[in-house]
Scaffold this motif. Structure first.
Motif, PDB file in Angstrom:
ATOM      1  N   GLY A 362      60.420  95.159  38.318  1.00  0.00           N
ATOM      2  CA  GLY A 362      60.459  96.190  37.298  1.00  0.00           C
ATOM      3  C   GLY A 362      61.682  96.067  36.420  1.00  0.00           C
ATOM      4  O   GLY A 362      61.573  96.010  35.199  1.00  0.00           O
ATOM      5  N   ALA A 363      62.864  96.007  37.028  1.00  0.00           N
ATOM      6  CA  ALA A 363      64.094  95.831  36.261  1.00  0.00           C
ATOM      7  C   ALA A 363      64.336  94.369  35.918  1.00  0.00           C
ATOM      8  O   ALA A 363      65.054  94.053  34.966  1.00  0.00           O
ATOM      9  CB  ALA A 363      65.285  96.384  37.037  1.00  0.00           C
ATOM     10  N   ASP A 364      63.762  93.459  36.730  1.00  0.00           N
ATOM     11  CA  ASP A 364      63.831  92.013  36.494  1.00  0.00           C
ATOM     12  C   ASP A 364      65.253  91.473  36.585  1.00  0.00           C
ATOM     13  O   ASP A 364      65.592  90.460  35.957  1.00  0.00           O
ATOM     14  CB  ASP A 364      63.207  91.638  35.146  1.00  0.00           C
ATOM     15  CG  ASP A 364      61.764  92.083  35.023  1.00  0.00           C
ATOM     16  OD1 ASP A 364      61.140  92.337  36.058  1.00  0.00           O
ATOM     17  OD2 ASP A 364      61.279  92.189  33.882  1.00  0.00           O
ATOM     18  N   SER A 365      66.110  92.123  37.342  1.00  0.00           N
ATOM     19  CA  SER A 365      67.481  91.670  37.521  1.00  0.00           C
ATOM     20  C   SER A 365      67.597  90.881  38.822  1.00  0.00           C
ATOM     21  O   SER A 365      66.938  91.184  39.819  1.00  0.00           O
ATOM     22  CB  SER A 365      68.428  92.865  37.555  1.00  0.00           C
ATOM     23  OG  SER A 365      68.025  93.795  38.559  1.00  0.00           O
ATOM     24  N   LEU A 366      68.438  89.850  38.812  1.00  0.00           N
ATOM     25  CA  LEU A 366      68.618  89.006  39.987  1.00  0.00           C
ATOM     26  C   LEU A 366      69.410  89.754  41.058  1.00  0.00           C
ATOM     27  O   LEU A 366      70.499  90.258  40.804  1.00  0.00           O
ATOM     28  CB  LEU A 366      69.344  87.713  39.606  1.00  0.00           C
ATOM     29  CG  LEU A 366      69.545  86.699  40.737  1.00  0.00           C
ATOM     30  CD1 LEU A 366      68.207  86.157  41.213  1.00  0.00           C
ATOM     31  CD2 LEU A 366      70.443  85.560  40.268  1.00  0.00           C
ATOM     32  N   LEU A 367      68.857  89.819  42.272  1.00  0.00           N
ATOM     33  CA  LEU A 367      69.519  90.479  43.387  1.00  0.00           C
ATOM     34  C   LEU A 367      70.195  89.483  44.318  1.00  0.00           C
ATOM     35  O   LEU A 367      71.254  89.777  44.878  1.00  0.00           O
ATOM     36  CB  LEU A 367      68.510  91.303  44.195  1.00  0.00           C
ATOM     37  CG  LEU A 367      67.838  92.475  43.475  1.00  0.00           C
ATOM     38  CD1 LEU A 367      66.808  93.119  44.392  1.00  0.00           C
ATOM     39  CD2 LEU A 367      68.865  93.496  43.039  1.00  0.00           C
ATOM     40  N   ALA A 368      69.577  88.314  44.511  1.00  0.00           N
ATOM     41  CA  ALA A 368      70.122  87.345  45.452  1.00  0.00           C
ATOM     42  C   ALA A 368      69.534  85.971  45.159  1.00  0.00           C
ATOM     43  O   ALA A 368      68.461  85.847  44.579  1.00  0.00           O
ATOM     44  CB  ALA A 368      69.805  87.747  46.896  1.00  0.00           C
ATOM     45  N   GLY A 369      70.259  84.954  45.589  1.00  0.00           N
ATOM     46  CA  GLY A 369      69.746  83.606  45.498  1.00  0.00           C
ATOM     47  C   GLY A 369      70.618  82.692  44.660  1.00  0.00           C
ATOM     48  O   GLY A 369      71.520  83.156  43.944  1.00  0.00           O
ATOM     49  N   PRO A 370      70.365  81.385  44.834  1.00  0.00           N
ATOM     50  CA  PRO A 370      69.245  80.849  45.609  1.00  0.00           C
ATOM     51  C   PRO A 370      69.495  80.905  47.114  1.00  0.00           C
ATOM     52  O   PRO A 370      70.584  80.544  47.575  1.00  0.00           O
ATOM     53  CB  PRO A 370      69.152  79.397  45.132  1.00  0.00           C
ATOM     54  CG  PRO A 370      70.544  79.067  44.691  1.00  0.00           C
ATOM     55  CD  PRO A 370      71.126  80.326  44.136  1.00  0.00           C
ATOM     56  N   LEU A 371      68.498  81.381  47.853  1.00  0.00           N
ATOM     57  CA  LEU A 371      68.548  81.368  49.306  1.00  0.00           C
ATOM     58  C   LEU A 371      68.078  79.998  49.777  1.00  0.00           C
ATOM     59  O   LEU A 371      66.987  79.552  49.436  1.00  0.00           O
ATOM     60  CB  LEU A 371      67.649  82.467  49.888  1.00  0.00           C
ATOM     61  CG  LEU A 371      67.879  83.896  49.381  1.00  0.00           C
ATOM     62  CD1 LEU A 371      66.917  84.845  50.086  1.00  0.00           C
ATOM     63  CD2 LEU A 371      69.320  84.330  49.583  1.00  0.00           C
ATOM     64  N   ASP A 372      68.891  79.334  50.575  1.00  0.00           N
ATOM     65  CA  ASP A 372      68.615  77.979  51.037  1.00  0.00           C
ATOM     66  C   ASP A 372      67.544  78.016  52.123  1.00  0.00           C
ATOM     67  O   ASP A 372      67.759  78.559  53.202  1.00  0.00           O
ATOM     68  CB  ASP A 372      69.896  77.331  51.552  1.00  0.00           C
ATOM     69  CG  ASP A 372      69.704  75.880  51.969  1.00  0.00           C
ATOM     70  OD1 ASP A 372      68.596  75.346  51.793  1.00  0.00           O
ATOM     71  OD2 ASP A 372      70.685  75.283  52.467  1.00  0.00           O
ATOM     72  N   ALA A 373      66.383  77.429  51.824  1.00  0.00           N
ATOM     73  CA  ALA A 373      65.282  77.395  52.789  1.00  0.00           C
ATOM     74  C   ALA A 373      65.145  76.037  53.451  1.00  0.00           C
ATOM     75  O   ALA A 373      64.144  75.767  54.115  1.00  0.00           O
ATOM     76  CB  ALA A 373      63.969  77.770  52.101  1.00  0.00           C
ATOM     77  N   GLY A 374      66.144  75.172  53.270  1.00  0.00           N
ATOM     78  CA  GLY A 374      66.048  73.818  53.810  1.00  0.00           C
ATOM     79  C   GLY A 374      65.384  72.915  52.799  1.00  0.00           C
ATOM     80  O   GLY A 374      65.977  72.563  51.777  1.00  0.00           O
ATOM     81  N   LEU A 375      64.150  72.533  53.041  1.00  0.00           N
ATOM     82  CA  LEU A 375      63.381  71.797  52.054  1.00  0.00           C
ATOM     83  C   LEU A 375      63.071  72.720  50.868  1.00  0.00           C
ATOM     84  O   LEU A 375      63.171  73.948  50.988  1.00  0.00           O
ATOM     85  CB  LEU A 375      62.078  71.287  52.670  1.00  0.00           C
ATOM     86  CG  LEU A 375      62.200  70.248  53.793  1.00  0.00           C
ATOM     87  CD1 LEU A 375      60.826  69.963  54.383  1.00  0.00           C
ATOM     88  CD2 LEU A 375      62.846  68.978  53.295  1.00  0.00           C
ATOM     89  N   PRO A 376      62.697  72.182  49.726  1.00  0.00           N
ATOM     90  CA  PRO A 376      62.375  73.038  48.584  1.00  0.00           C
ATOM     91  C   PRO A 376      61.247  74.023  48.909  1.00  0.00           C
ATOM     92  O   PRO A 376      60.249  73.656  49.533  1.00  0.00           O
ATOM     93  CB  PRO A 376      61.936  72.038  47.502  1.00  0.00           C
ATOM     94  CG  PRO A 376      62.644  70.765  47.872  1.00  0.00           C
ATOM     95  CD  PRO A 376      62.661  70.749  49.365  1.00  0.00           C
ATOM     96  N   PRO A 377      61.386  75.296  48.498  1.00  0.00           N
ATOM     97  CA  PRO A 377      60.356  76.301  48.797  1.00  0.00           C
ATOM     98  C   PRO A 377      59.149  76.151  47.882  1.00  0.00           C
ATOM     99  O   PRO A 377      59.286  75.933  46.676  1.00  0.00           O
ATOM    100  CB  PRO A 377      61.074  77.620  48.542  1.00  0.00           C
ATOM    101  CG  PRO A 377      62.095  77.281  47.496  1.00  0.00           C
ATOM    102  CD  PRO A 377      62.539  75.882  47.780  1.00  0.00           C
TER     103      PRO A 377
END
Length: 489
Positions: A362-377
């Protein structure tokens, strides 16, 4: 890519009732209190595949809890993760988080069948769509046994195969997207076949035409997951949305809208295409992902003529783009999904900075990330909310609904109204784009009727808030209704 669907009870298979507050819900979507706790992220470098898990409360990622095929999709159902390992693997893998993410079952669905999706009716009965077979497979995912099949050959194109892709279950009906490709290219009109799961027979969507008819889509090559919008939230009929890419690089697709009328009261409900709710020309590229959030603010992943993907916000009422949320360049946005915490999780598998980005929906604001998932998500789903039979029956409709704030945008004051058909304990709060509570407008028992509320555009300390987008949220009785206010200065 899906919004948080309505939680049904698959045992009863009873239709979802219409909401009595549908008109007010044109401006606000009600969702349940937080039910999801984890995000399950599929990862792949196209040589190896895995599953990583994020705790939604802390956004802590645990990488590589399970190994899967390099080309896969996932579904969550009743405590287990069902991974469809596609072309070259041709099997279904069942992962149990409660058993340390062990693979408790893995079974073939036919060599060379190229499975695309799984739809679960119960822990012992599921349907598997296969791009390489004209038959919809029925399986017991607990044992891996084949229980039967439903032929889709009646809807095939010249090659004898309708190319069944993604599915969604609205009990008792299963909707199956048919891409109808020739040499992997969209040559024929796409369709959606409907299966009556009570008898495992094809459902005729057009009684006026001889034979059993499927739903013909207004564009070719449906490639996204279905999004199910239950009747009354906010539409008077049940709607299914699916993104159609058409021919890649050409502005010939969009987001198709299927309307189901009379599911609750009609023994033979009407099902038909309502055309494109948004076109690729308006969205700015091939539609490769759809995530519904609010009736005036949802999301799509689009790919331009140079195969650069970007995440855009769009208005389902008009089909137009509201703004660009994320544009990393390259063909890098693999998936996006909204959870019940008003978070938009985006899988970026680009070379520069792969990882999962979390935005405030809704607000479209970044809250977190990039979160490292190991291989590309490459894919994300949430526990408890997603990939269960959607739409019927849902929880009791919320005992309140927020009307659209006026004026909006607001300069000095915003007027709101809360409709409560019965006495209801409710709390109405305002949050900023970062999710911080700015003001509390009401906290107590709202008497039956309409409660008028005004926000003077000030925070809890009495200071004028900054210009921007704010979310007004009403919570109570395990339900939520919310909307947006744009503040000008």
């Amino acid at each position: 890519m899906t919004m948080a669907p309505v939680m049904p009870n698959e045992e009863t298979m009873m239709p979802y009732p219409r909401h009595t507050l549908a008109l007010l819900l044109l401006a606000a979507t009600a969702v349940s209190a937080h039910a999801s706790t984890h995000a399950y992220v599929l990862t792949s470098d196209y040589s190896n595949g895995g599953v990583s898990v994020a705790d939604l409360a802390t956004r802590t990622m645990t990488r590589d809890v399970a190994t899967v095929y390099e080309d896969a999709v996932e579904r969550w159902y009743q405590g287990r993760l069902y991974v469809v390992n596609r072309y070259g693997a041709d099997n279904v893998q069942v992962i149990d988080p409660a058993a340390g993410y062990a693979t408790v079952k893995q079974f073939s669905v036919g060599s060379g069948s190229n499975p695309q999706d799984i739809a679960l009716v119960s822990p012992t009965r599921a349907y598997v769509s296969r791009l390489g077979s004209p038959d919809l497979l029925i399986v017991n995912p607990t044992t891996g046994a084949t229980l039967g099949s439903v032929s889709l050959a009646a809807f095939a194109d010249a090659d004898g195969n309708p190319e069944a892709a993604r599915m969604t279950l609205v009990p008792p009906f299963l909707f199956v997207a048919l891409q109808r490709l020739t040499n992997f290219q969209p040559q024929q009109a796409a369709m959606v076949a409907v299966v009556d799961t009570r008898a495992d027979t094809l459902y005729d969507t057009d009684l006026a035409t001889p034979g059993v008819q499927a739903i013909t889509l207004p564009a070719k090559n449906p490639v996204t997951t279905f999004t199910v919008l239950p009747d009354g939230a906010p539409y008077p009929d049940l709607h299914l949305l699916i993104g159609c890419a058409g021919a890649y690089g050409a502005a010939d697709g969009g987001i198709a809208d299927i309307v189901v009328t009379g599911l609750a009261e009609n023994p033979h409900p009407a099902m038909a295409s309502a055309g494109l709710i948004a076109t690729e020309a308006a969205l700015g590229g091939d539609v490769v992902g759809v995530a519904y959030y609010l009736p005036d603010h949802s999301y799509a992943v689009v790919s331009d003529a140079s195969f650069n993907t970007r995440l855009v916000a769009w208005d389902p009422r008009t089909g137009g783009v509201v703004g660009t949320v994320y544009d990393p360049g390259g063909f890098s946005i693999a998936d996006a999904a909204v959870n019940d915490r008003r978070e938009l999780w985006v899988c970026d598998n680009g070379l520069a900075a792969p990882g999962v980005r979390v935005f405030r929906a809704g607000a479209d604001s970044l809250l977190a990330g990039p979160l490292d998932a190991g291989l590309p998500p490459v894919g994300v789903t949430f526990d408890e909310l997603e990939d269960v039979p959607a739409g019927v029956p849902g929880p009791t409709p919320p005992a309140f609904a927020l009307a659209r704030p006026t004026p909006n945008p607001a300069l000095r004051v915003a007027h709101l109204a809360l409709a409560t058909p019965r006495d209801t304990r409710v709390r109405v709060q305002v949050f900023d784009a970062a999710g911080r509570r700015v003001a509390t407008l009401f906290d107590g028992i709202a008497r039956a009727g309409t409660l008028a509320l005004d926000w003077d555009l000030k925070d809890r300390s009495g200071n004028a808030v900054a210009a921007g987008v704010y979310v007004v949220q009403a919570d109570g009785e395990g339900a939520r209704s919310e909307g947006k206010i744009v503040v000008l200065r």
